[in-house]
Motif scaffolding. Structure first.
Motif, PDB file in Angstrom:
ATOM      1  N   GLN A 196       0.863  -1.185   0.000  1.00 35.15           N
ATOM      2  CA  GLN A 196       0.000   0.000   0.000  1.00 35.15           C
ATOM      3  C   GLN A 196       0.893   1.227   0.000  1.00 35.15           C
ATOM      4  OE1 GLN A 196      -2.664  -0.134   3.374  1.00 35.15           O
ATOM      5  NE2 GLN A 196      -3.106  -2.294   3.062  1.00 35.15           N
ATOM      6  N   LYS A 197       0.700   2.102  -0.990  1.00 40.91           N
ATOM      7  CA  LYS A 197       1.480   3.343  -1.077  1.00 40.91           C
ATOM      8  C   LYS A 197       0.534   4.520  -0.912  1.00 40.91           C
ATOM      9  CE  LYS A 197       5.105   1.396  -3.884  1.00 40.91           C
ATOM     10  NZ  LYS A 197       6.001   1.557  -5.011  1.00 40.91           N
ATOM     11  N   PHE A 198       0.965   5.493  -0.127  1.00 38.29           N
ATOM     12  CA  PHE A 198       0.150   6.658   0.179  1.00 38.29           C
ATOM     13  C   PHE A 198       0.785   7.909  -0.420  1.00 38.29           C
ATOM     14  CE2 PHE A 198      -0.494   3.378   3.321  1.00 38.29           C
ATOM     15  CZ  PHE A 198      -1.875   3.327   3.447  1.00 38.29           C
ATOM     16  N   ASP A 199      -0.036   8.950  -0.634  1.00 35.35           N
ATOM     17  CA  ASP A 199       0.438  10.195  -1.247  1.00 35.35           C
ATOM     18  C   ASP A 199       1.588  10.829  -0.475  1.00 35.35           C
ATOM     19  OD1 ASP A 199      -1.437   9.920  -3.250  1.00 35.35           O
ATOM     20  OD2 ASP A 199      -2.924  11.200  -2.250  1.00 35.35           O
ATOM     21  N   SER A 200       1.653  10.589   0.815  1.00 37.56           N
ATOM     22  CA  SER A 200       2.700  11.169   1.656  1.00 37.56           C
ATOM     23  C   SER A 200       4.067  10.518   1.427  1.00 37.56           C
ATOM     24  CB  SER A 200       2.318  11.023   3.123  1.00 37.56           C
ATOM     25  OG  SER A 200       2.252   9.638   3.467  1.00 37.56           O
TER      26      SER A 200
ATOM     27  N   GLU B 212       2.599  -5.935  10.145  1.00 41.38           N
ATOM     28  CA  GLU B 212       2.835  -4.962   9.085  1.00 41.38           C
ATOM     29  C   GLU B 212       4.316  -4.618   8.999  1.00 41.38           C
ATOM     30  OE1 GLU B 212       0.378  -1.576  10.071  1.00 41.38           O
ATOM     31  OE2 GLU B 212       1.840  -0.793  11.483  1.00 41.38           O
ATOM     32  N   PHE B 213       4.747  -4.404   7.773  1.00 40.51           N
ATOM     33  CA  PHE B 213       6.110  -3.949   7.498  1.00 40.51           C
ATOM     34  C   PHE B 213       5.983  -2.582   6.846  1.00 40.51           C
ATOM     35  CE2 PHE B 213       6.497  -8.406   8.054  1.00 40.51           C
ATOM     36  CZ  PHE B 213       7.780  -8.634   8.524  1.00 40.51           C
ATOM     37  N   ILE B 214       6.725  -1.599   7.367  1.00 46.44           N
ATOM     38  CA  ILE B 214       6.577  -0.245   6.860  1.00 46.44           C
ATOM     39  C   ILE B 214       7.875   0.270   6.245  1.00 46.44           C
ATOM     40  CG2 ILE B 214       4.727   0.291   8.482  1.00 46.44           C
ATOM     41  CD1 ILE B 214       6.780   1.921  10.096  1.00 46.44           C
ATOM     42  N   GLN B 215       7.708   1.222   5.337  1.00 47.28           N
ATOM     43  CA  GLN B 215       8.795   1.921   4.653  1.00 47.28           C
ATOM     44  C   GLN B 215       9.794   0.942   4.029  1.00 47.28           C
ATOM     45  OE1 GLN B 215       7.012   4.409   4.301  1.00 47.28           O
ATOM     46  NE2 GLN B 215       8.407   6.056   4.818  1.00 47.28           N
ATOM     47  N   ASP B 216      11.074   1.045   4.366  1.00 50.85           N
ATOM     48  CA  ASP B 216      12.088   0.190   3.728  1.00 50.85           C
ATOM     49  C   ASP B 216      11.989  -1.270   4.161  1.00 50.85           C
ATOM     50  OD1 ASP B 216      12.952   0.953   6.298  1.00 50.85           O
ATOM     51  OD2 ASP B 216      15.057   0.682   5.773  1.00 50.85           O
TER      52      ASP B 216
END
Length: 115
Positions: free
Chosen positions: A14-18, A40-44
């Motif tokens: 999931q990619k967000f505008d931010s 959940e795994f976030i960013q890098d």
């Protein structure tokens, strides 16, 4: 902390505008009462999931995060999330050798004994 189990489901990134991105995975624990745990795994850390497939046995190292949120009516709610930061992949390969059983041994297997 860590969770070990079998990958039940992998969700799309999931990619967000931010610029924020996350990817979620469901891991089924191996215990008398298996649990389906959403991590959940976030960013890098999203990249850690690129070689993971359903039915893989993995160990996920996690952090538990909690946050407070106040809705428009002023009611305060609390939420928890489980975030993965490292994965160890267990080998899913099985050996092609048949298991050794007493009937598969012959007297030739004991020729190297010192007595």
């Amino acid at each position: 902390m860590e969770i070990t189990g079998i990958v039940k489901k992998l969700f799309n990134i999931q990619k967000f505008d931010s610029g924020f991105q996350k990817r979620e995975i469901v891991l089924t624990t191996e215990e008398p009462y298996p649990q389906n745990i959403l991590v959940e795994f976030i960013q890098d850390k999203v990249d850690l999931l690129k070689n993971i497939k359903p039915k893989d046995k993995i160990k996920i190292f996690i952090n538990i995060r909690g946050r407070e949120w106040t809705n428009t009516e002023g009611i305060v709610r609390y939420f928890n999330s489980i975030q993965g930061w490292k994965i160890e992949h267990y080998s899913t390969e099985t050996s092609n050798k048949p298991p050794i059983t007493p009937s598969s041994l012959s007297s030739d297997d004991f020729d190297d004994l010192p007595f």
